[in-house]
Design a protein around this motif. Structure first.
Motif, short mmCIF file in Angstrom:
data_model
loop_
_atom_site.label_atom_id
_atom_site.label_comp_id
_atom_site.label_asym_id
_atom_site.label_seq_id
_atom_site.Cartn_x
_atom_site.Cartn_y
_atom_site.Cartn_z
N PHE A 16 54.25 6.89 -20.91
CA PHE A 16 54.62 7.71 -20.00
C PHE A 16 55.07 6.92 -18.81
O PHE A 16 55.96 7.12 -18.07
CB PHE A 16 53.67 8.80 -19.46
CG PHE A 16 53.95 9.52 -18.42
CD1 PHE A 16 54.98 10.59 -18.39
CD2 PHE A 16 53.20 9.55 -17.33
CE1 PHE A 16 55.36 11.17 -17.32
CE2 PHE A 16 53.47 10.38 -16.09
CZ PHE A 16 54.54 11.26 -16.11
N ALA A 17 54.31 5.82 -18.73
CA ALA A 17 54.48 4.84 -17.45
C ALA A 17 55.75 4.02 -17.65
O ALA A 17 56.63 3.89 -16.62
CB ALA A 17 53.35 3.88 -17.59
N ALA A 18 56.28 4.02 -18.86
CA ALA A 18 57.63 3.30 -19.18
C ALA A 18 58.84 4.16 -18.82
O ALA A 18 59.79 3.44 -18.77
CB ALA A 18 57.74 2.75 -20.57
N THR A 64 42.45 2.84 -16.86
CA THR A 64 41.68 1.86 -16.30
C THR A 64 41.80 0.65 -17.47
O THR A 64 41.79 -0.35 -16.95
CB THR A 64 40.30 2.26 -15.93
OG1 THR A 64 40.52 3.23 -14.82
CG2 THR A 64 39.38 1.17 -15.71
N HIS A 65 41.46 1.26 -18.60
CA HIS A 65 41.54 0.08 -19.66
C HIS A 65 42.78 -0.81 -19.62
O HIS A 65 42.91 -2.05 -20.02
CB HIS A 65 41.03 0.68 -21.04
CG HIS A 65 39.30 0.68 -20.91
ND1 HIS A 65 38.72 1.94 -20.75
CD2 HIS A 65 38.51 -0.01 -21.23
CE1 HIS A 65 37.67 1.74 -20.64
NE2 HIS A 65 37.36 0.68 -21.12
N LEU A 66 43.86 0.15 -19.71
CA LEU A 66 45.01 -0.29 -19.55
C LEU A 66 45.53 -1.49 -18.65
O LEU A 66 45.95 -2.58 -18.60
CB LEU A 66 46.31 0.61 -19.63
CG LEU A 66 46.42 1.33 -20.92
CD1 LEU A 66 47.33 2.46 -20.82
CD2 LEU A 66 46.83 0.44 -22.06
N LYS A 67 45.02 -1.14 -17.45
CA LYS A 67 44.94 -2.05 -16.21
C LYS A 67 44.40 -3.00 -16.57
O LYS A 67 44.72 -4.52 -16.16
CB LYS A 67 44.55 -1.30 -14.87
CG LYS A 67 45.27 -0.29 -14.34
CD LYS A 67 44.67 0.43 -13.07
CE LYS A 67 45.44 1.48 -12.68
NZ LYS A 67 45.02 2.07 -11.29
N LYS A 68 43.06 -3.21 -17.04
CA LYS A 68 42.16 -4.34 -17.39
C LYS A 68 42.98 -5.42 -18.32
O LYS A 68 42.56 -6.69 -18.18
CB LYS A 68 40.79 -3.90 -17.68
CG LYS A 68 39.97 -3.08 -16.61
CD LYS A 68 39.73 -3.88 -15.65
CE LYS A 68 38.79 -3.10 -14.53
NZ LYS A 68 38.81 -3.78 -13.34
N ALA A 69 43.69 -4.61 -19.19
CA ALA A 69 44.42 -5.42 -20.06
C ALA A 69 45.56 -6.04 -19.72
O ALA A 69 46.42 -6.94 -20.32
CB ALA A 69 44.52 -4.74 -21.49
N GLY A 70 46.03 -5.63 -18.15
CA GLY A 70 47.28 -6.51 -17.81
C GLY A 70 48.53 -5.53 -18.24
O GLY A 70 49.64 -5.93 -18.11
N LEU A 71 48.43 -4.33 -18.93
CA LEU A 71 49.37 -3.50 -19.38
C LEU A 71 49.65 -2.61 -18.41
O LEU A 71 51.15 -2.11 -18.51
CB LEU A 71 49.10 -2.63 -20.68
CG LEU A 71 48.47 -3.75 -21.82
CD1 LEU A 71 48.40 -2.85 -22.91
CD2 LEU A 71 49.39 -4.84 -21.91
N LEU A 72 49.21 -2.21 -17.50
CA LEU A 72 49.49 -1.35 -16.23
C LEU A 72 48.98 -2.08 -15.16
O LEU A 72 47.98 -3.02 -15.08
CB LEU A 72 48.86 -0.12 -16.35
CG LEU A 72 49.17 0.76 -17.27
CD1 LEU A 72 48.48 2.37 -17.15
CD2 LEU A 72 50.70 1.42 -17.59
N GLU A 73 49.63 -1.85 -13.95
CA GLU A 73 49.10 -2.45 -12.66
C GLU A 73 49.08 -1.39 -11.56
O GLU A 73 50.04 -0.46 -11.64
CB GLU A 73 50.20 -3.51 -12.07
CG GLU A 73 51.64 -3.07 -12.11
CD GLU A 73 52.40 -4.20 -11.55
OE1 GLU A 73 52.09 -5.42 -11.45
OE2 GLU A 73 53.73 -3.97 -11.21
N PRO A 74 48.03 -1.43 -10.70
CA PRO A 74 48.03 -0.48 -9.61
C PRO A 74 49.04 -0.98 -8.61
O PRO A 74 49.37 -1.88 -8.04
CB PRO A 74 46.73 -0.85 -8.93
CG PRO A 74 46.32 -2.02 -9.25
CD PRO A 74 47.24 -2.36 -10.65
#
Length: 311
Positions: A16-18, A64-74
């Motif tokens: 969805f983010a993509a 949150t976990h996707l952000k921690k992995a660097g796959l998403l960013e705030p």
């Protein structure tokens, strides 16, 4: 379709983010709920705390976990975006992205390592070292795990309370009922809150308690320790006693339970009769600290993003 856990939600969130330069959490929830064909009831389902929707909590932890992995960013409050690394992952990632899968990313390993270090530093000397669990087993969010543990403790306590009140004398049980009602705000002060409790031969009325501190209205009580289920005849007798006093409100409290016929009868008549069985009485005692005492108290806090807004 069953409610997905937060690991199952991670790839759909990434996909969805993509689809846009950035996405908001507000728009993410309904899109994913539609994707998993959740019913309205499932979308509104709450955690046992009664404050947070279960599905939204799982989506938030997936993000949150996707952000921690660097796959998403705030980007800003409640808004996130997919990273270049996240776009690469979508090319060859499995159908279900899991925590084990995220361990290949250094940022996520550091995040997990920091958490493990904190847990070890808080451990006591007597703590036995346990093997590292498979991250695949972490199907619950932290709030869900805490809520599940709380529910188990609550249910065990309810059972203990029920067993205890079944053993007390009739006189003590009648006093216990008054204590519960007073703690709920009925009757005003404990002294003189209830009258005529335990007097037999009163047409099915065991006691009277003021509905408010001023005594502007009263509630009639039937408080009985019971072995078997309370049936319709007992409720009819109580309803008749209320009519004889031109009363509109009554509470029937028992240590056991009520038959289906008894509950149906109470719901059909003009008099307002509330039926409280042993387990409901136990829950009221726990909620209002009657016969129980706090042992531990945990406060869950959230980040106050408004505090960090610079003018």
């Amino acid at each position: 379709m069953a409610m997905p856990d937060f690991q199952t939600l991670m790839r759909p969130v990434l996909e969805f983010a993509a689809g846009a330069e950035e996405r908001s959490m507000k728009e993410t929830y309904p899109v994913l709920a539609d994707q998993f064909q959740l019913s309205e009831e499932e979308r509104e389902q709450l955690l046992p705390s009664g404050r947070v929707r279960l599905f939204r909590n799982r989506v938030a932890w997936a993000v949150t976990h996707l952000k921690k992995a660097g796959l998403l960013e705030p980007r800003r409050r409640g808004v996130y975006a997919i990273t270049s690394q996240g776009k690469k992952v979508l090319v060859d990632a499995p159908e279900r992205i899991t925590l084990n899968y995220l361990m290949q990313f250094e940022a996520f390993r550091e995040f997990r390592s920091q958490r493990s270090d904190n847990e070890r530093s808080n451990a006591t000397a007597e703590t036995v070292e346990q093997p590292t669990p498979d991250l695949e087993d972490e199907g619950q969010t932290p709030e869900e795990a805490l809520a599940k543990a709380w529910k188990e403790i609550q249910e065990n306590l309810e059972s203990e309370v029920v067993d205890q009140i079944k053993q007390v004398s009739p006189a003590f049980f009648e006093q216990l009922v008054v204590d519960v009602l007073v703690s709920m705000g009925y009757g005003g002060e404990r002294l003189g809150a209830a009258r005529a409790v335990g007097q037999s031969g009163d047409g099915g009325i065991d006691g009277i308690i003021d509905e408010d501190p001023l005594g502007l209205d009263v509630i009639y009580l039937q408080a009985k320790r019971w072995e078997g289920m309370v049936g319709r005849p007992e409720i009819q007798k109580f309803a008749g006693a209320l009519q004889g006093r031109r009363a509109k409100k009554g509470v029937f409290i028992t240590t056991s339970s009520f038959t289906r016929e008894a509950r149906e009868y109470a719901s059909m008549i003009d008099n307002r009769i509330v039926l409280i069985d042993g387990y409901r009485l136990a829950r009221l005692m726990i909620d209002h600290d009657v016969g129980v005492s706090p042992v531990e108290r945990y406060v869950i806090k959230r980040l106050d993003t408004d505090y960090f807004v610079e003018e």
